[in-house]
Design an enzyme around this catalytic site. Structure first.
Site, PDB file in Angstrom:
ATOM      1  N   SER A 121       0.789  -1.230   0.000  1.00 27.02           N
ATOM      2  CA  SER A 121       0.000   0.000   0.000  1.00 27.02           C
ATOM      3  C   SER A 121       0.825   1.286   0.000  1.00 27.02           C
ATOM      4  O   SER A 121       0.393   2.282  -0.604  1.00 27.02           O
ATOM      5  CB  SER A 121      -0.994  -0.002   1.169  1.00 27.02           C
ATOM      6  N   GLU A 174      -3.960  -5.320 -25.197  1.00 30.55           N
ATOM      7  CA  GLU A 174      -3.175  -6.024 -24.184  1.00 30.55           C
ATOM      8  C   GLU A 174      -2.948  -5.130 -22.961  1.00 30.55           C
ATOM      9  O   GLU A 174      -3.059  -5.581 -21.815  1.00 30.55           O
ATOM     10  CB  GLU A 174      -1.836  -6.470 -24.771  1.00 30.55           C
ATOM     11  N   GLU A 185      -8.978   6.708 -24.340  1.00 32.17           N
ATOM     12  CA  GLU A 185      -8.416   6.427 -25.663  1.00 32.17           C
ATOM     13  C   GLU A 185      -9.123   7.232 -26.739  1.00 32.17           C
ATOM     14  O   GLU A 185     -10.324   7.531 -26.640  1.00 32.17           O
ATOM     15  CB  GLU A 185      -8.542   4.929 -25.972  1.00 32.17           C
ATOM     16  N   GLU A 186      -8.394   7.562 -27.767  1.00 34.83           N
ATOM     17  CA  GLU A 186      -8.944   8.179 -28.978  1.00 34.83           C
ATOM     18  C   GLU A 186     -10.161   7.382 -29.450  1.00 34.83           C
ATOM     19  O   GLU A 186     -10.123   6.148 -29.486  1.00 34.83           O
ATOM     20  CB  GLU A 186      -7.838   8.160 -30.027  1.00 34.83           C
ATOM     21  N   ARG A 246     -15.401   6.568 -32.918  1.00 32.58           N
ATOM     22  CA  ARG A 246     -16.794   6.971 -33.110  1.00 32.58           C
ATOM     23  C   ARG A 246     -16.889   8.453 -33.433  1.00 32.58           C
ATOM     24  O   ARG A 246     -17.797   8.886 -34.142  1.00 32.58           O
ATOM     25  CB  ARG A 246     -17.609   6.695 -31.842  1.00 32.58           C
ATOM     26  N   ARG A 295     -15.622   2.217 -39.022  1.00 34.89           N
ATOM     27  CA  ARG A 295     -14.393   1.774 -38.355  1.00 34.89           C
ATOM     28  C   ARG A 295     -14.277   0.255 -38.280  1.00 34.89           C
ATOM     29  O   ARG A 295     -13.187  -0.275 -38.057  1.00 34.89           O
ATOM     30  CB  ARG A 295     -14.321   2.348 -36.944  1.00 34.89           C
ATOM     31  N   ASN A 334      -0.759   4.342 -10.449  1.00 34.42           N
ATOM     32  CA  ASN A 334       0.137   4.577  -9.324  1.00 34.42           C
ATOM     33  C   ASN A 334       1.350   3.657  -9.437  1.00 34.42           C
ATOM     34  O   ASN A 334       1.389   2.754 -10.283  1.00 34.42           O
ATOM     35  CB  ASN A 334      -0.605   4.430  -7.991  1.00 34.42           C
ATOM     36  N   ARG A 377       4.962  -7.368 -18.475  1.00 36.62           N
ATOM     37  CA  ARG A 377       5.113  -6.951 -19.862  1.00 36.62           C
ATOM     38  C   ARG A 377       6.560  -6.659 -20.256  1.00 36.62           C
ATOM     39  O   ARG A 377       6.810  -5.987 -21.253  1.00 36.62           O
ATOM     40  CB  ARG A 377       4.237  -5.727 -20.129  1.00 36.62           C
TER      41      ARG A 377
END
Length: 237
Positions: free
Chosen positions: A61, A81, A92-93, A96, A164, A180, A191
């Site tokens: 914590s 991912e 996000e871009e 739509r 799209r 954080n 990753r």
């Protein structure tokens, strides 16, 4: 015919942050000594020892105080991912509401192409020059056909949210992500591929490229915490 913009890289840029190693120390010490942010007796070696202890014993914590915001540009398949890591906030871009630019991903010449082994237990090896040329040709043809279909639908008055659907996951998108330090270390542990990690992960190379850039930012902003992360097997506390 629209000219495609082809990239083999990703963008990860620091936008904002309030991170510091001191924030970890303050959060941890309030349990035993109360208010510490004006403590004149703070010692760098002692602070580093405390951060290492917290990391080693997985007292997580104190690493949740503070956040950083990154701006990311990458292919959509990378975002899918990344956004599996739910200890973060994303915007996000939107395809739509705006027309996506014709920016598409091609693997770099040194990107391994050939999978050897079964899913979950495989490795990648370099492809031949012929295989690399084949990938480039096939992807470019697919991108050109998909984007031309997308543009034709837009010209015909079809809503962006429908048009799209023709676009492949190799098209670039952009997002802001805020997390954080604890969430960031969880992301990095999964990753990045490091043979010296306590739990060796084998991520797809494209998201690892993003993680490497994010880790360089983390190491600069919180060098003591990053060193403890490294020293304790790259396990998120």
């Amino acid at each position: 015919m629209t000219t495609l913009d082809i990239r083999s890289d990703v963008t990860v840029q620091l936008v904002d942050h309030n991170l510091s190693d001191k924030a970890v120390v303050r959060a941890a010490r309030v349990s035993t000594v109360g208010q510490t942010h004006n403590n004149p007796t703070e010692d760098a070696d002692r602070d580093a020892g405390l951060i290492n202890y917290l990391m080693r014993e997985r007292h997580g914590s104190p690493f949740e105080h503070g956040s950083l915001t990154l701006f990311v540009e990458a292919p959509i398949f990378v975002f899918r991912e990344w956004q599996r890591h739910r200890i973060a906030s994303y915007n996000e871009e939107s395809a739509r509401y705006r027309e996506l630019r014709p920016v598409f991903y091609l693997p770099a010449a040194d990107r391994n192409l050939v999978q050897v082994g079964k899913p979950g237990a495989y490795r990648l090896k370099p492809g031949t020059a012929e295989q690399l040329a084949f990938v480039d040709c096939e992807l470019l043809n697919a991108y050109e056909a998909a984007y031309e279909a997308y543009e034709r639908m837009l010209v015909a008055g079809i809503a962006r949210e429908i048009a799209r659907a023709a676009l492949p996951v190799g098209i670039y998108s952009s997002m802001y992500v805020t997390m954080n330090p604890r969430g960031l270390m969880n992301f990095l542990s999964l990753r990045t591929h490091r043979e010296d990690a306590a739990f060796v992960s084998n991520p797809q190379r494209e998201i690892e490229m993003c993680a490497e850039k994010a880790e360089a930012i983390f190491a600069e902003l919180m060098p003591v915490t990053h060193a403890a992360f490294e020293a304790n097997g790259r396990v998120a506390p």
